[in-house]
Motif scaffolding. Structure first.
Motif, PDB file in Angstrom:
ATOM      1  N   TYR A  45       0.944  -1.331  -0.009  1.00 35.37           N
ATOM      2  CA  TYR A  45      -0.050  -0.013   0.054  1.00 35.37           C
ATOM      3  C   TYR A  45       1.048   1.221  -0.039  1.00 35.37           C
ATOM      4  O   TYR A  45       0.413   2.091  -0.740  1.00 35.37           O
ATOM      5  N   MET A  46       1.876   1.158   0.756  1.00 36.89           N
ATOM      6  CA  MET A  46       2.968   2.249   0.778  1.00 36.89           C
ATOM      7  C   MET A  46       3.316   2.484  -0.669  1.00 36.89           C
ATOM      8  O   MET A  46       3.544   3.713  -1.052  1.00 36.89           O
ATOM      9  N   ILE A  47       3.681   1.435  -1.665  1.00 42.25           N
ATOM     10  CA  ILE A  47       4.209   1.718  -2.704  1.00 42.25           C
ATOM     11  C   ILE A  47       3.170   2.194  -3.912  1.00 42.25           C
ATOM     12  O   ILE A  47       3.381   3.209  -4.618  1.00 42.25           O
ATOM     13  N   ILE A  48       2.057   1.728  -3.719  1.00 39.94           N
ATOM     14  CA  ILE A  48       0.992   2.237  -4.573  1.00 39.94           C
ATOM     15  C   ILE A  48       0.443   3.669  -4.342  1.00 39.94           C
ATOM     16  O   ILE A  48       0.099   4.491  -5.108  1.00 39.94           O
ATOM     17  N   THR A  49       0.641   3.995  -2.884  1.00 42.92           N
ATOM     18  CA  THR A  49       0.162   5.326  -2.774  1.00 42.92           C
ATOM     19  C   THR A  49       1.189   6.291  -2.949  1.00 42.92           C
ATOM     20  O   THR A  49       0.814   7.425  -3.419  1.00 42.92           O
ATOM     21  N   SER A  50       2.452   5.995  -3.173  1.00 45.58           N
ATOM     22  CA  SER A  50       3.341   6.866  -3.667  1.00 45.58           C
ATOM     23  C   SER A  50       3.449   7.253  -5.132  1.00 45.58           C
ATOM     24  O   SER A  50       3.982   8.118  -5.588  1.00 45.58           O
ATOM     25  N   PHE A  51       2.630   6.374  -5.815  1.00 43.07           N
ATOM     26  CA  PHE A  51       2.099   6.657  -7.269  1.00 43.07           C
ATOM     27  C   PHE A  51       0.936   7.363  -7.540  1.00 43.07           C
ATOM     28  O   PHE A  51       0.499   7.456  -8.570  1.00 43.07           O
ATOM     29  N   LYS A  52      -0.012   8.012  -6.426  1.00 43.11           N
ATOM     30  CA  LYS A  52      -1.059   8.445  -6.619  1.00 43.11           C
ATOM     31  C   LYS A  52      -0.792   9.849  -6.424  1.00 43.11           C
ATOM     32  O   LYS A  52      -0.115  10.451  -5.591  1.00 43.11           O
ATOM     33  N   SER A  53      -1.783  10.561  -7.123  1.00 40.07           N
ATOM     34  CA  SER A  53      -1.606  12.090  -7.117  1.00 40.07           C
ATOM     35  C   SER A  53      -2.198  12.444  -5.769  1.00 40.07           C
ATOM     36  O   SER A  53      -3.188  11.541  -4.998  1.00 40.07           O
ATOM     37  N   THR A  54      -2.093  13.565  -5.209  1.00 42.32           N
ATOM     38  CA  THR A  54      -2.633  13.958  -3.925  1.00 42.32           C
ATOM     39  C   THR A  54      -4.247  14.170  -4.084  1.00 42.32           C
ATOM     40  O   THR A  54      -5.029  13.834  -3.144  1.00 42.32           O
ATOM     41  N   ALA A  56      -6.252  12.505  -6.096  1.00 45.21           N
ATOM     42  CA  ALA A  56      -6.911  11.151  -6.306  1.00 45.21           C
ATOM     43  C   ALA A  56      -6.901  10.636  -4.617  1.00 45.21           C
ATOM     44  O   ALA A  56      -7.891   9.871  -4.160  1.00 45.21           O
ATOM     45  N   TYR A  57      -5.691  10.768  -3.930  1.00 47.85           N
ATOM     46  CA  TYR A  57      -5.549  10.242  -2.632  1.00 47.85           C
ATOM     47  C   TYR A  57      -6.683  10.978  -1.729  1.00 47.85           C
ATOM     48  O   TYR A  57      -7.426  10.142  -0.973  1.00 47.85           O
ATOM     49  N   ASN A  58      -6.656  12.117  -1.729  1.00 45.98           N
ATOM     50  CA  ASN A  58      -7.517  12.853  -1.095  1.00 45.98           C
ATOM     51  C   ASN A  58      -9.023  12.519  -1.237  1.00 45.98           C
ATOM     52  O   ASN A  58      -9.866  12.522  -0.169  1.00 45.98           O
ATOM     53  N   LEU A  59      -9.529  12.110  -2.333  1.00 48.85           N
ATOM     54  CA  LEU A  59     -10.738  11.958  -2.876  1.00 48.85           C
ATOM     55  C   LEU A  59     -11.059  10.458  -2.382  1.00 48.85           C
ATOM     56  O   LEU A  59     -12.161  10.234  -1.880  1.00 48.85           O
ATOM     57  N   GLU A  60     -10.329   9.552  -2.337  1.00 45.49           N
ATOM     58  CA  GLU A  60     -10.468   8.262  -1.695  1.00 45.49           C
ATOM     59  C   GLU A  60     -10.610   8.435  -0.090  1.00 45.49           C
ATOM     60  O   GLU A  60     -11.534   7.607   0.397  1.00 45.49           O
ATOM     61  N   GLN A  65     -12.777   5.125   1.053  1.00 46.31           N
ATOM     62  CA  GLN A  65     -12.252   3.954   0.100  1.00 46.31           C
ATOM     63  C   GLN A  65     -10.885   3.587   0.523  1.00 46.31           C
ATOM     64  O   GLN A  65     -10.094   4.568   1.001  1.00 46.31           O
ATOM     65  N   LEU A  66     -10.573   2.511   0.158  1.00 40.97           N
ATOM     66  CA  LEU A  66      -9.167   1.833   0.270  1.00 40.97           C
ATOM     67  C   LEU A  66      -8.884   1.162  -1.014  1.00 40.97           C
ATOM     68  O   LEU A  66      -9.166  -0.182  -1.132  1.00 40.97           O
ATOM     69  N   ASN A  67      -8.347   1.754  -2.078  1.00 47.35           N
ATOM     70  CA  ASN A  67      -8.073   1.342  -3.395  1.00 47.35           C
ATOM     71  C   ASN A  67      -6.726   0.901  -3.567  1.00 47.35           C
ATOM     72  O   ASN A  67      -5.604   1.650  -3.105  1.00 47.35           O
ATOM     73  N   LEU A  68      -6.565  -0.612  -3.671  1.00 47.29           N
ATOM     74  CA  LEU A  68      -5.252  -1.297  -3.546  1.00 47.29           C
ATOM     75  C   LEU A  68      -4.798  -1.238  -5.005  1.00 47.29           C
ATOM     76  O   LEU A  68      -3.872  -2.143  -5.133  1.00 47.29           O
ATOM     77  N   LEU A  69      -5.382  -0.803  -5.909  1.00 48.30           N
ATOM     78  CA  LEU A  69      -5.052  -1.078  -7.571  1.00 48.30           C
ATOM     79  C   LEU A  69      -4.767   0.307  -8.091  1.00 48.30           C
ATOM     80  O   LEU A  69      -5.321   1.309  -7.705  1.00 48.30           O
ATOM     81  N   LEU A  70      -3.826   0.485  -9.040  1.00 51.27           N
ATOM     82  CA  LEU A  70      -3.503   1.571  -9.662  1.00 51.27           C
ATOM     83  C   LEU A  70      -3.982   1.739 -10.935  1.00 51.27           C
ATOM     84  O   LEU A  70      -4.081   0.511 -11.677  1.00 51.27           O
ATOM     85  N   THR A  71      -4.670   2.780 -11.329  1.00 51.52           N
ATOM     86  CA  THR A  71      -5.546   2.841 -12.533  1.00 51.52           C
ATOM     87  C   THR A  71      -4.866   4.121 -13.170  1.00 51.52           C
ATOM     88  O   THR A  71      -4.296   5.026 -12.633  1.00 51.52           O
ATOM     89  N   SER A  72      -5.462   4.344 -14.334  1.00 55.44           N
ATOM     90  CA  SER A  72      -4.990   5.547 -15.044  1.00 55.44           C
ATOM     91  C   SER A  72      -5.417   6.771 -14.554  1.00 55.44           C
ATOM     92  O   SER A  72      -4.935   7.734 -14.845  1.00 55.44           O
ATOM     93  N   SER A  73      -6.565   6.689 -13.639  1.00 57.45           N
ATOM     94  CA  SER A  73      -6.989   7.949 -13.294  1.00 57.45           C
ATOM     95  C   SER A  73      -6.241   8.384 -11.913  1.00 57.45           C
ATOM     96  O   SER A  73      -6.324   9.597 -11.561  1.00 57.45           O
ATOM     97  N   ASN A  74      -5.724   7.510 -11.227  1.00 57.22           N
ATOM     98  CA  ASN A  74      -5.050   7.878  -9.955  1.00 57.22           C
ATOM     99  C   ASN A  74      -3.338   7.765 -10.083  1.00 57.22           C
ATOM    100  O   ASN A  74      -2.509   7.874  -9.286  1.00 57.22           O
TER     101      ASN A  74
END
Length: 313
Positions: A45-54, A56-60, A65-74
């Motif tokens: 989760y630490m790794i995928i969170t580092s690839f999320k924009s601020t 997208a993370y704040n929206l989750e 939500q707890l999104n454990l997948l990386l998508t094109s949107s985040n």
């Protein structure tokens, strides 16, 4: 008739034993898998969170939500740009940490080898009493020694210097005890034979005991390096400022003494990052990955050193 009954009874017992063994293995591997997931999932989760924009993370977080997948949107490299470009002196924090970790590890290994050899092979008056006192100090929590160490550092004018980070914790009673156990397993006849051949204590230590105990010494090096890299409280006390640094002749500079741990924490407490959790997670990932790779490369030496110190003979 009795022979057939014994045969059938033993066959039934074998089937029951095999079933119990299978159930035991399933439960054991299931428990180990569960424990492994408890360890791996936070790191993942630490790794995928580092690839999320601020955003997208704040929206989750707002949506619970707890999104454990990386998508094109985040997916984004935004956090890496923040940490490397805006946190300031990130490369300097790494350089300071590497220098302190290497120097403190070398100093710890030297003191541990010499002290362990003295307690294992050299006969002198009061050896057992001194060693008992040293073992007694292991019962004292390290936090209780921090005040006296800090006062010593201030008395020596070591505030915001590498000396405070390297030498204050350069002696480890645990490592001395750990290495002494390995030295004691080496047959004493080898020491006597070396003395007959004209070897002194240091020659015997260098040419005989150190090569034999190398797995244990490598283990001490790894553990000491990991401890120096992960240290936070002590560097925060004695290395949280700057130190005069002469970079060029007649040009005074100030050298930031922060290490990776307290350096990133001080930067992330600023107004720019105070509410940016993904950037903080990315900084933690940057501080963790080098140590994790180092451990994966040298983990076999830890197992080998433990086995040598735990088996007599």
């Amino acid at each position: 008739m009795a022979e057939h009954e014994v045969y059938f009874a033993s066959e039934a017992q074998m089937r029951r034993y095999k079933a119990q063994k299978i159930i035991t293995q399933v439960l054991l591997y299931g428990f180990l898998t569960l424990m492994g997931l408890f360890i791996i999932i936070p790191f993942y989760y630490m790794i995928i969170t580092s690839f999320k924009s601020t955003n997208a993370y704040n929206l989750e977080v707002q949506n619970g939500q707890l999104n454990l997948l990386l998508t094109s949107s985040n997916f984004s490299f935004e956090q890496y740009g923040k940490v490397m470009g805006k946190s300031g002196d990130f490369g300097l924090f790494y350089a300071n940490t590497i220098y302190v970790a290497v120097c403190s590890t070398a100093f710890t290994v030297i003191t541990s080898v010499l002290a362990a050899f003295a307690f294992a092979r050299v006969n002198f008056k009061g050896k057992n009493a001194i060693f008992t006192v040293l073992l007694g100090t292991m019962m004292i929590p390290g936090e209780m020694m921090m005040i006296t160490n800090f006062q010593t550092t201030m008395a020596l004018s070591w505030k915001d210097t590498f000396a405070a980070l390297i030498f204050v914790h350069g002696v480890s009673v645990f490592y001395i005890f750990y290495l002494r156990q390995t030295f004691q397993q080496i047959p004493n006849e080898l020491f006597l034979a070396a003395k007959v051949d004209g070897y002194g204590h240091f020659a015997y230590l260098w040419k005989c005991m150190i090569p034999i105990a190398m797995p244990t010494i490598v283990t001490i090096m790894i553990l000491s390096l990991m401890g120096a890299w992960n240290a936070y409280i002590w560097p925060q006390l004695v290395a949280s400022g700057t130190h005069p640094w002469l970079k060029f002749p007649f040009e005074a500079k100030t050298h930031d003494m922060h290490l990776v741990s307290n350096g990133l924490m001080s930067k992330f407490q600023s107004t720019e990052f105070v509410s940016d959790d993904p950037a903080k997670v990315t900084g933690s990932l940057f501080a963790t990955i080098p140590l994790f790779i180092f451990f994966l490369i040298f983990r076999k030496y830890i197992m080998r050193g433990v086995s040598r110190s735990g088996i007599k003979g």
